[in-house]
Design a protein around this motif. Structure first.
Motif, PDB file in Angstrom:
ATOM      1  N   TYR A 180       0.839  -1.213   0.000  1.00 28.25           N
ATOM      2  CA  TYR A 180       0.000   0.000   0.000  1.00 28.25           C
ATOM      3  C   TYR A 180       0.871   1.261   0.000  1.00 28.25           C
ATOM      4  O   TYR A 180       0.456   2.310   0.454  1.00 28.25           O
ATOM      5  N   GLU A 181       2.071   1.182  -0.572  1.00 25.99           N
ATOM      6  CA  GLU A 181       2.992   2.306  -0.573  1.00 25.99           C
ATOM      7  C   GLU A 181       2.512   3.478  -1.416  1.00 25.99           C
ATOM      8  O   GLU A 181       2.887   4.613  -1.163  1.00 25.99           O
ATOM      9  N   GLU A 182       1.669   3.241  -2.396  1.00 22.98           N
ATOM     10  CA  GLU A 182       1.234   4.291  -3.317  1.00 22.98           C
ATOM     11  C   GLU A 182      -0.081   4.951  -2.929  1.00 22.98           C
ATOM     12  O   GLU A 182      -0.472   5.948  -3.505  1.00 22.98           O
ATOM     13  N   ASN A 183      -0.810   4.395  -1.960  1.00 24.51           N
ATOM     14  CA  ASN A 183      -2.083   4.996  -1.562  1.00 24.51           C
ATOM     15  C   ASN A 183      -2.302   4.805  -0.069  1.00 24.51           C
ATOM     16  O   ASN A 183      -1.498   4.206   0.622  1.00 24.51           O
TER      17      ASN A 183
END
Length: 97
Positions: A4-7
């Motif tokens: 979930y690094e991008e959101n």
């Protein structure tokens, strides 16, 4: 979280009120540098400041030492509350730092 690094699809939030702890720390700092009865700086404060001034200051430093006449007589004849009142009054007339 991994994956979930991008959101913000997976977020964990923790909030803790540390106001009481900070107030207690501030009061302990006050007790470490001040006389409780008079509010004047204590010996620990001056020793700390002398070390700091030795490193940073080039000008001379002055220290004023005062003695209260008849304090023992006041304590013995009128009681320690009267002596404490005399000490607090003397502290009130000293110039603030």
């Amino acid at each position: 979280m991994p994956g979930y690094e991008e959101n913000f699809g997976w977020v964990l939030v923790s909030i803790q009120d540390i106001t009481a702890r900070k107030k207690a720390e501030e009061y302990l700092r006050y007790l470490g540098t001040r006389d409780v009865m008079t509010g004047l700086y204590n010996r620990g404060y001056f020793e700390e400041m002398l070390v700091k001034l030795e490193k940073e200051r080039k000008e001379p430093v002055s220290v004023i030492i005062a003695d209260l006449n008849n304090l023992k007589r006041t304590n013995d004849s009128l009681g320690h509350q009267a002596g404490d009142k005399l000490i607090r009054r003397a502290a009130e007339v000293l110039p603030p730092l």
